[in-house]
Design a protein around this motif. Structure first.
Motif, mmCIF file in Angstrom:
data_model
loop_
_atom_site.group_PDB
_atom_site.id
_atom_site.type_symbol
_atom_site.label_atom_id
_atom_site.label_comp_id
_atom_site.label_asym_id
_atom_site.label_seq_id
_atom_site.Cartn_x
_atom_site.Cartn_y
_atom_site.Cartn_z
ATOM 1 N N GLN A 14 -3.516 4.860 -14.028
ATOM 2 C CA GLN A 14 -4.939 5.141 -13.761
ATOM 3 C C GLN A 14 -5.622 3.923 -13.119
ATOM 4 O O GLN A 14 -6.439 4.070 -12.212
ATOM 5 C CB GLN A 14 -5.644 5.516 -15.062
ATOM 6 N N TRP A 16 -4.144 1.687 -11.250
ATOM 7 C CA TRP A 16 -3.705 1.592 -9.843
ATOM 8 C C TRP A 16 -4.457 2.601 -8.977
ATOM 9 O O TRP A 16 -4.820 2.280 -7.839
ATOM 10 C CB TRP A 16 -2.189 1.876 -9.749
ATOM 11 N N VAL A 17 -4.677 3.787 -9.493
ATOM 12 C CA VAL A 17 -5.402 4.801 -8.711
ATOM 13 C C VAL A 17 -6.827 4.345 -8.431
ATOM 14 O O VAL A 17 -7.334 4.456 -7.303
ATOM 15 C CB VAL A 17 -5.383 6.154 -9.461
ATOM 16 N N GLN A 18 -7.506 3.825 -9.438
ATOM 17 C CA GLN A 18 -8.879 3.342 -9.230
ATOM 18 C C GLN A 18 -8.914 2.193 -8.224
ATOM 19 O O GLN A 18 -9.778 2.151 -7.335
ATOM 20 C CB GLN A 18 -9.475 2.887 -10.568
ATOM 21 N N SER A 20 -6.764 1.543 -5.869
ATOM 22 C CA SER A 20 -6.411 2.004 -4.520
ATOM 23 C C SER A 20 -7.553 2.759 -3.865
ATOM 24 O O SER A 20 -7.692 2.758 -2.637
ATOM 25 C CB SER A 20 -5.165 2.915 -4.593
ATOM 26 N N ASN A 21 -8.368 3.439 -4.668
ATOM 27 C CA ASN A 21 -9.466 4.240 -4.115
ATOM 28 C C ASN A 21 -10.792 3.473 -4.046
ATOM 29 O O ASN A 21 -11.821 4.077 -3.726
ATOM 30 C CB ASN A 21 -9.650 5.507 -4.958
ATOM 31 N N ALA A 22 -10.781 2.185 -4.402
ATOM 32 C CA ALA A 22 -12.032 1.397 -4.356
ATOM 33 C C ALA A 22 -12.568 1.331 -2.928
ATOM 34 O O ALA A 22 -11.811 1.139 -1.980
ATOM 35 C CB ALA A 22 -11.776 0.002 -4.892
ATOM 36 N N VAL A 23 -13.881 1.532 -2.811
ATOM 37 C CA VAL A 23 -14.516 1.546 -1.491
ATOM 38 C C VAL A 23 -15.361 0.297 -1.277
ATOM 39 O O VAL A 23 -15.238 -0.395 -0.273
ATOM 40 C CB VAL A 23 -15.376 2.813 -1.316
ATOM 41 N N ASP A 27 -16.611 -2.798 -6.404
ATOM 42 C CA ASP A 27 -15.655 -1.933 -7.093
ATOM 43 C C ASP A 27 -14.231 -2.473 -6.950
ATOM 44 O O ASP A 27 -13.433 -2.436 -7.897
ATOM 45 C CB ASP A 27 -15.726 -0.520 -6.516
ATOM 46 N N TYR A 28 -13.909 -2.956 -5.773
ATOM 47 C CA TYR A 28 -12.582 -3.520 -5.529
ATOM 48 C C TYR A 28 -12.303 -4.646 -6.513
ATOM 49 O O TYR A 28 -11.222 -4.714 -7.125
ATOM 50 C CB TYR A 28 -12.505 -4.019 -4.091
ATOM 51 N N TYR A 31 -12.061 -3.226 -10.261
ATOM 52 C CA TYR A 31 -10.832 -2.473 -10.541
ATOM 53 C C TYR A 31 -9.615 -3.390 -10.478
ATOM 54 O O TYR A 31 -8.633 -3.178 -11.194
ATOM 55 C CB TYR A 31 -10.690 -1.330 -9.544
#
Length: 608
Positions: A14, A16-18, A20-23, A27-28, A31
Motif C-alpha cells: 500500500q 508503494w502504491v501511494q 507511486s501515485n503521488a502527484v 505528497d511525494y 509518502y
C-alpha cells in the motif's frame, strides 16, 4: 529486524502504491517517508527536512503525521544539518536517533532523521536503507530544480523576445502598441492595455489590436480606474469573476469593469522602478480562462523587463519642455523629500552664502605700495669752491640744530684775512698822516680804500664762518657720506648732505591706474611698514598728482598723504603697504570687483 516479513507485506504494498501515485511535491515527500518507515522496523518518529531557498531548511514531512518532535529529536536534525554527515546517537528515551544527509552534486539539500527501537547491531542496515531511499529524494529535488530552471528559462526567453520586439520600434507609441499586441498573442488574451501615470492619474497609452481610440471613451476611463486601483494598492491584482470574494485586495474597479462588458478574468500588473510606480498593464480573458500562478509569474517577469524600455522611449520622445519639467520635478522631490541629506545641506549652505553676500558689507579699501618720506628735506651744499677738511657725520646719523656736520679747509682764507688786516692797518696810518697834514683830498681817497678793505675783510670772515657746515634743524641725515673724500675738492653749490626732520613725515603712495577713480583728497587710510609689521599708522591724503610711474608692466599714480601718527621708530625711506578707505560696499562687490573690471576691459577689447 525483518524488513520484508509476511506480516507487513500489505502495508508495504500500500505504501508503494501511494508513493507511486503521488502527484504533488508534499505528497511525494510524505509518502516516501511512510514507505521508509514501513520498510524499517521499530521506527517511532521520523522527519524529512529539505532546503527551501531563502527560508533555509524546513520540515517537509513527518511520520506519524501531526507528530510533534521533542527538543532532543530537533537537536539531532540540527546537528545532522551542521555536520552534513551520517549520525547515530543514543537518546534519553532509550531509542537510537539516526540522521542521514541528502546531497545533490556535493551540496546538502536535506536531512532525514528517524528515532527507532532496535538492537545496535541492526543500525548499519538502517543506515543502508536510508542511503538507498535518499536517492528518491535526490531525484525529486533534481526534477524540481529542473522544472524551476525550465520555467525561469521560459520566462527569460519570452521576456527577451518581447523586449527585442519593443526595441525594434524607433518611437514610443509604436513600441507600446507592439508591446500589447505581442503580449496578447503570447498569452491568448482578448485585450491587453498599457497605461502610464500622468499627474497622479493613469492614462491609457495603447490597446492591443487598436491603433487609435478616443480619449473620452467609457472603456478608456474604466481601464484607467482599473490601473489606478492596482497602482494605489502597490500589488498585482488577479481578478476572477468566479472566485472574486477570496481576494484580500480591493477589487471594486475590476468588478465594475468586468460587469460593464469586460472579460471575466482580469490581471493588472503595476509598473514600478523602486518606489516609483509609473504605470500598469491590464490583461483580459474570457470567463473560464483564469490566469494561474505560473502564468502570472511569467507575465510579471516579461512586463518588468519591457516596461523600463518603454518608459525610456517615452522620455526620449518628450519635448525639451517636458524634459525640463520632469528633471525639475525630480530634483525638487529629492530636495524636499526624504534622503539626499548631502544635497539638502549643500542647498542650505548655498542659501546662507547668498543671504550673507546680499546683506554683508565691509569697508572698500584700495591697497598701494608706499614709502615714508620726511615732510621737509633740506640740502646742505658747499658755499664756495674749496677742499674738505673734515666730515663729522654721515647718512643715518641724527643731528641737532646748529651741529657742525663738516668743515672745509680754511687756511687760505685765514692767510687772506691776515693780508687784508695788514693792508687795513697800513691804510689807517696813511689816513692819519693825511689828516695831520690837512690833505683833505688824500684823506678822502684813503678813507674809501679803507672801506673797501673792510668790506673784503668781512667777506673773508663770512667765508670762514661758512667753512663750518651746520645742521639746519634737528633731524636725520638721509644722504651724504664724505668720509672717503677728505682733502678732495668740492664745487660751489654741490649737495653734501640731506637732512629730514624726525617728527613730521609724509607718505608717498603709488596707486594703480585702475583704482585712481576711487581716490580723492581728504580720504583716510592705514599704513603698515615692512620694518614694523605689528603696527599700523593713520594717514590722510592731501594731494593727488598726475605724475605716473611704470612698474611691473602697469602704470601707477603718485599720491601724497600726511602721516597722522608718529613714532620714534619711524625713519625716512621705510617702505610698506598702505590701504586707503573709500566707503562701505557689499563684500561680494569688493571681492569680485578686480575680476569684473578685467572682464569688462577684455570684452571691450574683443568687441568689433
Amino acid at each position: 529486524m525483518q524488513l520484508d516479513s509476511e506480516s507487513n507485506n500489505d502495508q508495504l504494498r500500500q505504501a508503494w502504491v501511494q508513493f507511486s501515485n503521488a502527484v504533488s511535491y508534499s505528497d511525494y515527500c510524505q509518502y516516501w517517508l511512510e514507505l521508509m518507515c514501513t520498510r524499517i522496523d521499530g521506527v517511532t518518529l521520523a522527519a524529512l527536512v529539505l532546503e527551501s531557498g531563502d527560508a533555509g531548511f524546513l520540515p517537509t514531512a513527518i511520520w506519524p503525521e501531526k507528530s510533534q518532535p521533542d527538543d532532543e529529536f530537533t537537536a539531532l536534525i540540527e546537528e545532522g544539518i551542521d555536520e552534513a554527515t551520517g549520525l547515530v546517537h543514543s537518546m534519553a528515551s532509550g531509542c537510537y536517533g539516526v540522521a542521514f544527509p541528502i546531497r545533490l552534486d556535493d551540496q546538502l539539500v536535506g536531512v532525514v532523521a528517524v528515532s527507532l527501537r532496535l538492537p545496535q547491531t541492526a543500525l548499519p542496515a538502517v543506515m543502508e536503507q536510508l542511503q538507498w531511499g535518499s536517492a528518491w529524494i535526490e531525484l525529486l529535488v533534481r526534477r524540481q530544480r529542473g522544472r524551476e530552471q525550465g520555467e525561469q528559462y521560459d520566462r527569460l526567453s519570452g521576456a527577451v523576445d518581447l523586449l527585442s520586439a519593443v526595441l525594434s520600434e524607433p518611437r514610443f507609441q509604436p513600441s507600446a502598441l507592439r508591446f500589447v499586441n505581442e503580449l496578447a498573442a503570447a498569452f491568448r488574451c482578448d485585450r491587453v492595455s498599457f497605461g502610464m501615470t500622468k499627474r497622479s492619474q493613469t492614462k491609457v497609452i495603447a490597446l492591443s489590436h487598436s491603433a487609435q481610440f478616443g480619449k473620452k471613451m467609457n472603456l478608456i476611463r474604466r481601464l484607467s480606474g482599473v490601473m489606478d486601483e492596482a497602482i494605489l494598492q502597490r500589488g498585482v491584482i488577479n481578478y476572477n469573476v468566479i472566485g472574486a470574494g477570496d481576494s484580500q485586495m480591493v477589487l471594486r474597479e475590476h468588478a465594475q469593469f468586468s460587469q460593464s462588458g469586460g472579460n471575466g478574468n482580469i490581471l493588472t500588473i503595476p509598473l514600478h522602478s523602486g518606489d516609483d510606480y509609473f504605470g500598469a498593464v491590464t490583461l483580459e480573458r474570457a470567463t473560464g480562462q483564469p490566469f494561474d500562478e505560473q502564468e502570472q509569474g511569467r507575465i510579471s517577469s516579461i512586463v518588468a523587463l519591457s516596461s523600463e524600455v518603454l518608459r525610456n522611449k517615452e522620455h526620449q520622445d518628450s519635448s525639451w519642455l517636458q524634459h525640463l519639467y520632469r528633471a525639475s520635478r525630480t530634483q525638487l522631490g529629492r530636495l524636499f523629500g526624504a534622503a539626499y541629506l548631502g544635497r539638502k545641506l549643500l542647498l542650505l549652505g548655498s542659501a546662507i552664502i547668498v543671504l550673507f553676500f546680499t546683506f554683508a558689507t565691509g569697508t572698500y579699501r584700495v591697497a598701494a605700495d608706499s614709502k615714508l618720506e620726511g615732510e621737509v628735506r633740506r640740502a646742505v651744499v658747499a658755499p664756495f669752491q674749496g677742499y674738505l677738511d673734515d666730515a663729522l657725520v654721515k647718512a643715518g646719523d641724527r643731528v641737532s640744530a646748529g651741529q657742525v656736520m663738516s668743515r672745509l679747509d680754511d687756511r687760505d682764507l685765514t692767510l687772506e684775512k691776515l693780508g687784508y688786516l695788514s693792508e687795513q692797518a697800513k691804510l689807517q696810518r696813511q689816513y692819519e698822516d693825511a689828516v695831520a697834514q690837512r690833505d683833505r683830498a688824500e684823506a678822502q681817497v684813503l678813507q674809501a680804500q679803507m672801506e673797501q678793505s673792510r668790506a673784503q675783510l668781512e667777506l673773508v670772515d663770512s667765508k670762514l664762518q661758512r667753512t663750518r657746515l651746520k645742521a639746519p634743524f634737528d633731524g636725520l641725515v638721509i644722504s651724504g657720506d664724505l668720509s672717503q673724500r677728505l682733502g678732495g675738492a668740492v664745487e660751489q653749490g654741490e649737495v653734501l648732505f640731506e637732512v629730514a626732520p624726525l617728527d613730521s613725515y609724509r607718505v608717498v603712495l603709488w596707486i594703480d591706474e585702475h583704482r585712481m577713480a576711487d581716490i580723492a583728497n581728504g580720504q583716510h587710510g592705514r599704513l603698515v611698514l615692512n620694518a614694523l609689521p605689528e603696527e599700523s599708522f593713520a594717514f590722510t591724503i592731501n594731494r593727488v598728482t598726475p605724475v605716473t610711474e611704470a612698474k611691473d608692466g602697469s602704470n601707477f599714480f603718485r599720491v601724497d598723504a600726511q602721516l597722522n601718527d608718529n613714532s620714534s621708530r619711524l625713519r625716512p625711506g621705510m617702505e610698506g603697504v598702505a590701504k586707503v578707505e573709500v566707503d562701505e560696499r557689499h563684500l561680494i562687490w569688493i571681492w569680485t570687483y578686480p575680476m569684473i573690471q578685467w572682464l569688462k576691459l577684455k570684452l571691450w577689447s574683443w568687441m568689433p
